[in-house]
Design a protein around this motif. Structure first.
Motif, PDB file in Angstrom:
ATOM      1  N   UNK A   1      34.132 133.411  -2.888  1.00 10.63           N
ATOM      2  CA  UNK A   1      34.873 132.495  -2.503  1.00 10.63           C
ATOM      3  C   UNK A   1      35.769 132.197  -3.996  1.00 10.63           C
ATOM      4  N   UNK A   2      36.206 132.578  -5.021  1.00 12.21           N
ATOM      5  CA  UNK A   2      36.407 132.081  -5.731  1.00 12.21           C
ATOM      6  C   UNK A   2      37.974 133.195  -5.864  1.00 12.21           C
TER       7      UNK A   2
ATOM      8  N   UNK B   1      36.596 128.664   1.514  1.00 13.63           N
ATOM      9  CA  UNK B   1      35.479 127.267   1.042  1.00 13.63           C
ATOM     10  C   UNK B   1      35.599 126.646   3.074  1.00 13.63           C
ATOM     11  N   UNK B   2      34.633 125.941   2.794  1.00 14.21           N
ATOM     12  CA  UNK B   2      35.030 125.401   4.203  1.00 14.21           C
ATOM     13  C   UNK B   2      35.544 124.262   4.510  1.00 14.21           C
ATOM     14  N   UNK B   3      36.147 123.411   3.305  1.00 15.03           N
ATOM     15  CA  UNK B   3      37.441 122.236   3.773  1.00 15.03           C
ATOM     16  C   UNK B   3      38.815 123.510   4.011  1.00 15.03           C
ATOM     17  N   UNK B   4      39.045 124.495   4.256  1.00 12.72           N
ATOM     18  CA  UNK B   4      39.914 125.143   4.175  1.00 12.72           C
ATOM     19  C   UNK B   4      39.926 125.575   5.659  1.00 12.72           C
ATOM     20  N   UNK B   5      39.063 125.852   6.545  1.00 12.45           N
ATOM     21  CA  UNK B   5      38.428 126.084   8.157  1.00 12.45           C
ATOM     22  C   UNK B   5      39.090 124.804   8.567  1.00 12.45           C
ATOM     23  N   UNK B   6      38.553 123.528   7.637  1.00 13.84           N
ATOM     24  CA  UNK B   6      38.049 122.672   8.721  1.00 13.84           C
ATOM     25  C   UNK B   6      39.986 122.347   8.251  1.00 13.84           C
TER      26      UNK B   6
END
Lengths: 1145, 484
Positions: free
Chosen positions: A432-433, A439-444
């Motif tokens: 993820x780095x 990262x979940x918020x990227x999808x969100x």
């Protein structure tokens, strides 16, 4: 040669006289060496021929060593200048032979050569037992920190903690008596300003005066250290040292630092508040991306390195990084070693580039944060090793054009600071780095955007369908009325006639902007000689309005250039504009006509349009597709007679149009909409009577005709198709985003089969979305083709391309694939250093990091490191006392100034390390010491006794007083008024909102371009380098405090607090506190200055109050209350301008 | 940057420096005595406000044209450009100007599309005429300056090393932009000489600066920054205006009360230098509130003078105001008046395209006011000891950029000086036939600094402060042939 003595005296001036006196007094001879010759040699020669280096085996740091000489034999023969090699080498005209070598030092002046010659000729007198320079490695600051024993002193009752013992030891040795402890109100204010950066609540100060508990001080220290404002106060100190700066550039262009760097500022505040270990803070600032690659909270720390970002050139970037790492954290100046070996410290030029190699691979990117998908709005600036293999070379004489490519320099430490081999291990980063789409918020974030588009499409579709239905009904109605009758086209064109010359009403090339002729409305207009620029981007109207009277029939030419714009990029000519403020709301009666050129990439065109009320109409038949290029000059010309309009673009007739809207008198305007544009020339004449305009070619398409109705119905159907396609695409895009984001997130948890399945669905969803996107694009071109009066080659080509895109997308749908396009979760701050194109490419982030910065950070905070803790405690001490223990706070090397209290420095450094690098532990120790609590002044007798022994107070026999830093001055004004907003964190307050802002000053936008005028007056931190704050006293400060809006805004609120205070001071008088009362004046001193007033001050103030009172009575303009309020304000103004207000005692 | 790096001013200078000095005396005590122990060959002495040797000039008016004025179309006519217009340099007899060895000067600050040599020669966009007894040619864009040519010495052989606008910094500080931040010339003059008028700051600047750093004093400290003034009679100085609703009479009572409260305290603590500095700062601040508006009260000037400066003409009114204010400040003893024309962005003279209209309008804005300044200084006798410098960061390429512009050019350009002991009516140095390289009597930008300092009676090397050199190796050479 026989030179007359007079001439020698004239030639050699002072040196001659010294030489002469030297000849008669042997002792002075030796002093000639010590005061003049030796310093000269030290300055010019020791760096290469001394303890640091012995070039050619030669040392010059004692006369004995000079006589001993080096490879070429003795450098000096006493009494014989002719035989003294040193004299020959410094005096020769031969550049190859001359010392110091070219580029390494200034040559000796004739007077200096003569000085040396005379000293040698007179026997080279030197002191007995002259000691050579000590080995540089033995320099105090390079020795390990060993906790010294706390000295035993006589004045035991004064000592509150070991700090005082070290201070008292020196007092006693010098015969100094410490100044008594300051009175409580002074201490209270000092403690507040020091620990939280604002003054105390005056009520507390008053109560303290009445009944101070014995423990009040300790309790207050604990309370303030636990106060969140403590983090704001001390973060600002570290922001000075660590060079916090918001971004700056030319205009809107990011050139230095990073946008959203405030995340690092907030990280500092939070970590100071939670008393994070100083060592850990340094480690994270240097290498959080390697140490905590997934910790979004601590990744903010690397803003420290992101701040050094420089758009154009990697070398200055790296230089600043190395230089300020050295100065801030190591307390060493390293930057001079960029060009040559260090002249004072055992740091070679190669060592310098080895230090640079630690930083060579790093680059900057912005990571997406939850809730905001646009990185231009928010994002965390952080570093990562992006260029793993970029070599570091030594630059010959520091010249970036001359790298010594014979040797790649790896990261390494100078010998004198190494105690064990450096371990550098590459860091394998968690996925993820380097794949931020995990990262979940990227999808969100992406999903939220896609869903918004979908909702929009869902709203648009029924509207389009309804319009289609209406158009079809209209067509049916006309068909029913006319039967199948069909009017065919064919309009005869009038001949263009030779134009009659008419005197221009306007002929303006904008050499100057004539404000009598023009009015600028909306937008951001900028005049430059020869051009008028509209610089506001976004879908807004801007207009250049002619203030003259326009004849009904006219001929107007506009030369313009479209530079860009978000979308529509329209520039045109409007006339019959009825609204005085065309940007304001229109009434139903308002109207206007317009012809404009649009460089919209989806369909560039020339369009005639008209407005009724607020509604603009863009008839399809009044549009002509035209390829409009950016950054090219065009001439748009209108000939208008009645409602007939002929439109020319670059002399070519492109549109004839008869407006359905009746003409009326109104303004002539040159307009832009969503366009960055240049207005270059405007030429307007009355339309000569003999010009015959061409009648509309598209008359047959009038909406009242059958053809027109059919045309509209067909277009509405196409638009409806478009809306459907858009909806399908938006749905597919939501799915694509969802599938790709999910696949990225689950990539590790899944089995191989599942992983393949996830990839497969993501690929399919992405391709399905691409197919829908291609279909949408095709309909969009078809729609444009429909709207265009004729099908150009360009349009045909676009159609072919769009069709091909659909075909490709259809084919791809059935191919297998193993990868999909990741969602954007981060963006690197591209430089033109590597990529000179206008749009730098997106890059992939490496899966490993070199580990170099981790190794450097671990070395830096190793308890064995001799410098790190010493440098830190010196910074802390300096900011408590305004006077550091090591005056050269960023240079602990041999060229620095040694500490005044070396044992105390080491004891504090040991204390810092052993407390787990707790800064609050150090604050507590320092503020609890008697040294800290002394008064700044005491009885005149004791003051003069102290000054006789130690006038500069090196030994802390009294408290040094100082001036508030710029931020404290402003924050204090607001705090006294009860107005200070001390909420934590967030984006910086931009310059244009600062006047009204009540946030603490550390939250103000602070960069090389933008600084707050008020703060600047009080020695604002330079963003380039600020290891200590300047404390100047200049008249601008007086003017700022006397006349700034801020001062006058806070005065009424301060007055309210004084009234409340006065009731406390004199409760007996209760409600009737009068401004002339003693209680009021005393309260004013307590509130504003944090101290009691003297009787003399009281009576002088009362005298002034009477004067003001008399003055107001004389003018008689105010009632009693108004008078009082005014007088109160006057006195507060005086106190705010009192020296004690900005002084911390 | 902190005060230990700043010079320690023990000698009492007048004006701002004195205030700053007094404030620092006490707090710098420790570092001061460390300095006194001495390091280096000569024991450093702080300036005492006196020139190092007899001075020819007392003050400087520094006019800087931001963006890069074309030398070939201002003060260095090159008819060969017309002769070979449209030819590439290689096709002319001057092909050797592009010999790589001759081009080695350049030190790029910012590699970008600008700053290239342009190969196709572009003809002169303006004509020239001879002026004055000296018969020096000046382009038709600068007729008013030209009328004063017999008081001007044109240096046609300048060169610099930064081919981007960082050269603005370089011209002011003598340092390349990438070398960091250094005090500029005005700050050093201010530091070295102090003021001639206790009611005004000794270093004043007009005109906005964006491209390069706004701080002038840098490590010399903020007391040596120029005090920025605007030619806005309503607010020439920040925070100088008493707020609405405060009458002069009630302010007077307040100021007197403040003075007495400070005096009461000064009696208590006679050693408090910060307090005495602040008392003095308030005194000067309140004097400046009177003196600065007076400087801008142009109603004291005759109609003839106001017209001379073009105050009635929209195209040069703004700069005319600055020039007239400059003369009035010079009269009142301000040491260094820095006027930036066209600053902001890259600078308005930066004619990459449409050079003709660009230079026409820029010249229209400055020519008459500068001409007026020279005429006015001369007729009031001030020109004798006022050095006027007209400079720009670099010249422009002999070749064309695009169809109608010229690019940045560092290898040869012109500046001029007048008054203050400069020999008027002279041309010094030259560029080659196409204005490419300075060839005869070449001068780097620090030579201009050396010359100015020399006329002021200052020795560049003696302006250094411990641990900080003004310049490393190139202090510049005084351009003696242009001096009287």
């Amino acid at each position: 040669m026989n030179i007359p003595p007079v001439l020698i005296a004239v030639c050699f001036g002072l040196n001659w006289i010294i030489g002469f006196t030297g000849a008669t007094h042997a002792a002075v001879d030796e002093s000639l060496y010590l005061t003049q010759v030796k310093p000269l040699l030290a300055g010019r020669c020791y760096a290469c021929h001394g303890a640091l280096k012995q070039e050619a085996g030669l040392r010059l740091d004692t006369v004995e060593l000079l006589e001993q000489g080096g490879g070429s034999g003795p450098a000096l023969v006493a009494g014989s200048p002719e035989q003294s090699l040193i004299l020959q080498r410094v005096a020769t005209a031969d550049v190859a032979e001359r010392m110091p070598p070219e580029h390494e030092g200034e040559t000796f002046s004739p007077a200096q050569v003569e000085l040396l010659r005379r000293w040698i000729a007179d026997g080279a007198a030197r002191p007995a037992e002259e000691q050579p320079e000590p080995d540089p490695i033995q320099h105090w600051a390079f020795q390990s920190i060993v906790r010294p024993p706390v000295p035993v002193v006589t004045n035991q009752e004064w000592v509150r903690n070991p700090i005082d013992a070290f201070i008292a030891q020196r007092h006693e040795a010098a015969g100094l008596a410490p100044t008594p402890i300051a009175e409580p109100s002074i201490l209270l204010r000092r403690l507040h300003l020091d620990l939280v950066g604002v003054p105390p609540d005056p009520q507390v100060a008053w109560q303290l005066r009445q009944s101070a508990s014995t423990d009040w001080y300790n309790e207050m220290v604990e309370q303030l250290l636990a106060d969140p404002r403590h983090g704001q106060r001390w973060a600002r100190h570290w922001m000075d040292i660590w060079r916090y700066s918001d971004w700056w550039g030319l205009g809107e262009e990011l050139r230095n630092s990073q946008k959203h760097l405030f995340h690092w500022r907030d990280w500092i505040v939070e970590n100071v508040n939670r008393d994070r270990s100083y060592a850990e803070m340094l480690r994270l600032m240097l290498a959080a991306d390697e140490l905590k690659p997934l910790d979004q909270v601590d990744l903010r720390a690397t803003g420290y390195l992101a701040r050094n970002y420089y758009l154009f050139n990697r070398h200055p970037w790296m230089e600043e990084t190395v230089e300020h790492f050295g100065k801030a954290m190591l307390g060493l100046t390293t930057n001079c070693a960029k060009c040559h070996d260090h002249k004072y410290d055992p740091l070679s030029q190669t060592d310098y580039y080895r230090l640079r190699a630690f930083f060579e691979p790093y680059h900057v990117r912005n990571d997406m944060v939850p809730g905001e998908s646009r990185l231009s709005n928010n994002g965390i600036p952080r570093v990562y090793d992006g260029w793993l293999d970029v070599p570091t070379y030594r630059l010959i004489r520091g010249d970036e054009k001359q790298p010594d490519t014979s040797q790649v320099l790896g990261p390494g430490l100078p010998n004198f600071l190494s105690w064990e081999a450096l371990q550098i291990a590459p860091v394998s980063l968690p996925p993820a780095a380097w794949q931020p789409d995990r990262h979940p918020w990227v999808l969100e974030n992406h999903l939220r955007d896609a869903q918004q588009t979908l909702t929009q499409a869902q709203v648009e579709l029924p509207k389009a369908e309804q319009a289609t239905l209406a158009a079809q009904e209209h067509l049916s109605a006309i068909t029913a009325k006319l039967g199948s009758e069909h009017e065919s086209a064919g309009n005869e064109r009038g001949d263009a006639l030779v134009e009659e010359v008419a005197a221009p009403l306007i002929d303006d090339e904008f050499t100057a902007l004539n404000s009598e002729q023009w009015q600028l409305l909306g937008g951001q207009w900028e005049h430059q000689p020869g051009v008028l620029l509209q610089n506001q981007d976004g879908p807004n109207h801007a207009a250049l309005r002619w203030l003259g009277e326009l004849p009904s029939d006219f001929d107007a030419t506009l030369r313009f250039r479209i530079r860009g714009g978000s979308q529509w990029r329209s520039v045109g000519i409007s006339f019959d504009e009825s609204q005085v403020d065309p940007l304001g709301a229109a009434t139903a009666e308002d109207s206007a006509q317009s012809v404009y050129v649009s460089a919209y990439s989806g369909g560039p065109k020339v369009q005639a349009s008209y407005r009724q009320g607020a509604q603009w109409n863009y008839p399809g038949e009044a549009a002509v597709a035209k390829n409009i290029e950016l950054d090219r000059s065009y001439e748009l010309r209108l000939q208008v007679r009645g409602t007939l309009i002929n439109v020319f673009l670059d002399q070519e007739l492109v549109l004839t149009w008869r407006s359905p809207l009746a003409r009326r008198a109104g303004f002539l305007q040159f307009t832009t909409f969503d366009a960055l544009a240049n207005i270059e020339r405007i030429h307007v004449t009355k339309l000569p009577a003999n010009i015959v305009l061409q009648e509309s070619q598209t008359k047959e398409l009038d909406r009242n005709t059958l053809v027109g109705a059919k045309w509209h119905a067909d277009r509405a159907a196409l638009e409806s198709q478009f809306a459907h396609a858009k909806l399908r695409w938006a749905q597919a895009e939501v799915e694509s985003v969802r599938q790709r984001g999910t696949a990225a997130q689950q990539m590790d948890a899944a089995t191989t089969e599942l992983r393949q399945a996830l990839v497969e669905s993501a690929v399919q969803a992405e391709r399905a979305a691409e197919l829908e996107a291609a279909r949408l694009a095709l309909i969009e071109v078809e729609l444009r083709k429909f709207n265009a009066p004729n099908v150009t080659d360009e349009l045909k080509q676009q159609l072919e391309q769009a069709t091909a895109r659909v075909q490709t997308a259809e084919q791809k749908l059935h191919e297998t694939a193993t990868s999909f396009t990741p969602l954007v979760g981060a963006k690197w701050s591209a430089t033109r250093f590597l990529f000179s194109g206008k749009d730098d490419p997106t890059v992939e982030y490496p899966a490993t990091s070199t580990g170099r910065r981790t190794a450097l950070a671990n070395w830096l905070v190793d308890p064995r490191h001799p410098l790190t803790a010493r440098v830190a405690v010196n910074h802390l001490w300096n900011r408590h006392f305004g006077q550091p223990l090591v005056p050269t706070v960023f240079d602990f090397g041999r060229n620095g100034t040694p500490p005044t209290h070396p044992e105390l420095l080491d004891w504090l450094a040991a204390e810092l390390i052993e407390s787990g690098w707790s800064m609050k532990h150090l604050h507590r120790l320092i503020v609890n010491s008697a040294t800290y609590q002394m008064a700044a002044a005491t009885s005149p007798e004791r003051m003069s006794a102290g000054q006789a022994i130690d006038p500069d107070n090196h030994l802390y026999w009294r408290r040094p007083s100082g001036r508030m830093e710029s931020q404290v001055v402003r924050d204090t004004l607001l705090e006294l008024a009860g107005q200070l907003d001390d909420s934590l964190g967030g984006p910086p307050i931009p310059a244009d909102q600062q006047a009204k802002s009540r946030r603490r000053s550390l939250y103000f936008f602070h960069s090389n371009n933008d600084r707050n005028l008020f703060l600047t007056s009080f020695d604002e931190a330079s963003v380039l380098e600020c290891y200590r704050r300047e404390q100047s006293v200049v008249p601008q400060q007086a003017l700022a405090l006397a006349n700034s809006e801020l001062t006058h805004e806070v005065i009424p609120q301060i007055a309210d607090r004084i009234i409340v205070m006065a009731k406390t001071v004199e409760p007996a008088n209760g409600e009737t506190v009068d401004v002339v009362s003693e209680a009021w004046v005393r309260s004013a001193f307590v509130v504003v200055l944090g101290r009691m007033c003297t009787d003399a001050e009281l009576s002088r103030c009362q005298q002034a109050i009477s004067q003001w009172h008399a003055q107001e009575l004389e003018q008689g303009s105010l009632d009693t209350t108004g008078r009082s309020r005014k007088i109160v304000g006057n006195l507060i103004w005086v106190l705010l301008n009192h020296n004690d207000f900005v002084t911390v005692r | 940057m902190h005060r230990d790096q700043y010079p320690h001013r023990r000698q009492v200078l007048s004006g701002f420096a004195a205030l700053a000095a007094a404030a620092m005396l006490q707090r710098d005590g420790w570092a001061r005595s460390a300095d006194e122990r001495g390091r280096g060959a000569e024991i450093w002495q702080p300036p005492n406000g006196q020139p190092h040797f007899p001075a020819r000039a007392k003050r400087v008016i520094w006019l800087f044209m931001n963006g890069g004025v074309s030398h070939m179309e201002s003060f260095d006519p090159k008819p060969m450009l017309n002769k070979y217009a449209g030819k590439t340099i290689k096709e002319t007899p001057y092909a050797d100007v592009q010999d790589p060895a001759k081009l080695a000067l350049e030190r790029l600050a910012v590699p970008d599309a600008n700053g290239n040599q342009r190969n196709e020669l572009y003809p002169l966009q303006v004509g020239y005429q001879k002026y004055g007894q000296s018969g020096i040619e000046v382009s038709d864009w600068f007729p008013h300056i030209a009328l004063n040519i017999d008081d001007i010495s044109v240096v046609r052989s300048m060169w610099t090393t930064d081919s981007n606008h960082g050269a603005q910094t370089q011209f002011h500080s003598g340092r390349h932009m990438n070398d960091g931040s250094y005090p500029n010339l005005g700050a050093w003059v201010n530091y070295g000489l102090g003021s001639l008028n206790d009611n005004l700051p000794q270093y004043i600047s007009f005109g906005n600066r964006e491209y390069w750093n706004r701080r002038d004093g840098h490590y010399l400290g903020p007391a040596h920054d120029a005090v920025p003034l605007r030619v806005d009679p309503n607010q020439p100085l920040d925070f100088a205006k008493r707020p609405e609703g405060t009458s002069a009479e009630s302010r007077k009572i307040g100021v007197e009360l403040l003075r007495d409260l400070h005096q009461q305290q000064a009696v208590q603590t006679p050693d408090d230098n910060a307090l005495s500095a602040r008392i003095a700062a308030y005194e000067l601040a309140f004097r400046m509130q009177q003196s600065i508006p007076e400087v801008f009260d142009f109603s004291q000037e005759t109609e003839e003078t106001r017209k001379l400066y073009g105050l009635d003409l929209p195209h040069c009114q703004a700069f005319g105001h600055q020039m007239l204010a400059a003369r009035r400040l010079a009269e009142r003893g301000v040491r260094f008046i820095q006027v930036q024309h066209g600053a902001g962005g890259a600078g308005s003279w930066d004619a990459h395209g449409a050079l003709k209209s660009n230079h026409t309008s820029n010249a229209l804005a400055v020519d008459q006011p500068i001409g007026a300044l020279l005429t006015d200084l001369k007729r009031t006798g001030l020109l004798d000891d006022t050095l006027v410098v007209f400079a720009t960061e670099f010249g422009r390429t002999p070749g064309s950029q695009g169809s109608d512009g010229r690019d940045h050019h560092i290898f040869g350009f012109s500046v001029w000086m007048a008054g203050g002991g400069v020999r008027g009516g002279t041309v010094h140095g030259s560029t080659d036939e196409i204005g490419f390289h300075a060839v005869e009597d070449r001068h780097y930008v620090t030579d201009i600094h050396a010359t100015i300092l020399h006329q002021l009676g200052l020795d560049s090397r003696r302006l250094e402060i411990p641990g900080r050199k003004r310049l490393e190796i190139d202090h510049g050479q005084v351009i003696r042939p242009i001096l009287l």
